[in-house]
Design a protein around this motif. Structure first.
Motif, mmCIF file in Angstrom:
data_model
loop_
_atom_site.group_PDB
_atom_site.id
_atom_site.type_symbol
_atom_site.label_atom_id
_atom_site.label_comp_id
_atom_site.label_asym_id
_atom_site.label_seq_id
_atom_site.Cartn_x
_atom_site.Cartn_y
_atom_site.Cartn_z
ATOM 1 N N LYS A 3 0.833 -1.213 0.000
ATOM 2 C CA LYS A 3 0.000 0.000 0.000
ATOM 3 C C LYS A 3 0.862 1.254 0.000
ATOM 4 C CE LYS A 3 -3.994 -2.134 2.278
ATOM 5 N NZ LYS A 3 -4.808 -2.202 3.540
ATOM 6 N N TYR A 4 1.960 1.209 0.754
ATOM 7 C CA TYR A 4 2.870 2.350 0.787
ATOM 8 C C TYR A 4 3.443 2.634 -0.599
ATOM 9 C CZ TYR A 4 7.285 4.829 1.451
ATOM 10 O OH TYR A 4 8.326 5.711 1.326
ATOM 11 N N ILE A 5 3.906 1.589 -1.293
ATOM 12 C CA ILE A 5 4.495 1.762 -2.618
ATOM 13 C C ILE A 5 3.459 2.293 -3.609
ATOM 14 C CG2 ILE A 5 5.532 0.567 -4.596
ATOM 15 C CD1 ILE A 5 7.425 0.998 -2.219
ATOM 16 N N GLU A 6 2.256 1.770 -3.539
ATOM 17 C CA GLU A 6 1.192 2.248 -4.432
ATOM 18 C C GLU A 6 0.967 3.748 -4.251
ATOM 19 O OE1 GLU A 6 -2.959 0.327 -5.744
ATOM 20 O OE2 GLU A 6 -2.959 1.007 -3.664
ATOM 21 N N GLN A 7 0.891 4.192 -2.999
ATOM 22 C CA GLN A 7 0.661 5.609 -2.728
ATOM 23 C C GLN A 7 1.887 6.457 -3.094
ATOM 24 O OE1 GLN A 7 -2.297 7.049 -1.808
ATOM 25 N NE2 GLN A 7 -3.026 4.973 -2.229
ATOM 26 N N ALA A 8 3.082 5.904 -2.905
ATOM 27 C CA ALA A 8 4.305 6.635 -3.259
ATOM 28 C C ALA A 8 4.411 6.830 -4.768
ATOM 29 C CB ALA A 8 5.531 5.894 -2.726
ATOM 30 N N ILE A 9 3.980 5.823 -5.530
ATOM 31 C CA ILE A 9 3.977 5.966 -7.000
ATOM 32 C C ILE A 9 2.897 6.960 -7.435
ATOM 33 C CG2 ILE A 9 3.571 4.759 -9.186
ATOM 34 C CD1 ILE A 9 4.825 2.277 -7.932
ATOM 35 N N LEU A 10 1.724 6.863 -6.836
ATOM 36 C CA LEU A 10 0.659 7.831 -7.137
ATOM 37 C C LEU A 10 1.124 9.260 -6.835
ATOM 38 C CD1 LEU A 10 -2.589 6.079 -5.824
ATOM 39 C CD2 LEU A 10 -2.165 6.852 -8.171
ATOM 40 N N GLY A 11 1.893 9.403 -5.762
ATOM 41 C CA GLY A 11 2.342 10.726 -5.352
ATOM 42 C C GLY A 11 3.403 11.330 -6.253
#
Length: 278
Positions: free
Chosen positions: A241-249
């Motif tokens: 979940k962290y990686i998904e949000q970091a890529i979205l960001g």
């Protein structure tokens, strides 16, 4: 009785990335974002930016040994992440120095470049399998690396399941087989644990070129969660979940002229500590 407060610490043993997107820079950002204290052992000095690696300078192997010893005797880590290990000698040094280490180890077996070229020799891969796989709590290969390990191209979820079990037979404690290279709309990864059913994790595939260092960051995120005391399956889920949000960001950012990094600090946590009584 005195009470002292200590931060949760995570050591990364990895290479350098001056562009800040991968290697120990990505590791340090990721660990810090999780509220842990990051320490580093530098294993190689690549000259690189978002457009690629231009050169690689080696670090003396004895200097790597001394770095590991120096950190372990002073800031004993609650978890360790190991990145690319590029020589048999380095495999031997890391395995020797960590043989008595008791906390979780996450090993990201970087073996293949994005271009498809192997980054390390066959004898080094064999040494990694023999000495680092049994040492690691979790290994996190992508499909290219997994394909090298089993000498068979893995390009479907069915093959991920069947060959994941074969990789476990190489001596892994636990395996996270990452499916980001599959040609499908969602990213599916599988967690293999001994004597347990296979767990799947699904995340969205984001249309962006800013994914440089995502593998480094994922393994560091898992190590951080393990350091904080989360069970393995939850550590993997939180890291995904962290990686998904970091890529979205970072998907709409322009950092450099090539493949940009993740936004590691989209929601940084304050430093987390625990009490020790002595």
């Amino acid at each position: 009785m005195n009470t002292i407060r200590k931060p949760y610490s995570v050591l990364t043993i990895a290479g350098f990335d001056g562009s800040g997107g991968a290697g120990i820079q990505a590791d340090t950002k990721t660990i810090s974002a999780h509220g842990c204290y990051a320490t580093n052992v530098l294993t190689a000095l690549p000259i690189q930016n978002t457009q690629g690696v231009k050169n690689i300078y080696e670090i003396p192997t004895e200097a790597i040994r001394e770095q590991i010893q120096s950190i372990l005797e002073d800031i004993y880590p609650d978890a360790i992440k190991i990145g690319m290990v590029h020589s048999v000698e380095l495999v031997n040094i890391i395995s020797e120095e960590l043989k008595d280490y008791k906390n979780p180890i996450v090993y990201d077996p970087v073996m293949v470049a994005t271009s498809g070229h192997r980054l390390i020799k066959k004898e080094t891969i064999a040494a990694c399998v023999e000495k680092l796989f049994p040492l690691a709590t979790l290994i996190t290969p992508n499909l290219d690396e997994a394909s090298v390990l089993v000498n068979h191209k893995i390009d479907s979820t069915d093959l991920m399941i069947s060959y994941g079990k074969k990789i476990m037979d190489l001596g892994c404690q636990n395996l996270l087989l990452k499916g980001g290279h599959l040609e499908q709309e969602e990213i599916v990864s599988y967690l293999f644990q001994k004597n347990q059913s296979v767990q799947s994790y699904t995340s969205q595939k984001i249309a962006t070129k800013n994914t440089h260092g995502s593998g480094c960051s994922l393994s560091s995120a898992i190590a951080s969660n393990l350091a904080l005391g989360f069970p393995l399956s939850e550590s993997v889920e939180l890291a995904q979940k962290y990686i998904e949000q970091a890529i979205l960001g970072s998907k709409d950012l322009t950092i450099g002229k090539g493949n940009g990094p993740l936004n590691h600090l989209f929601n940084p946590q304050k430093l987390k500590t625990y009490d020790i009584h002595n």
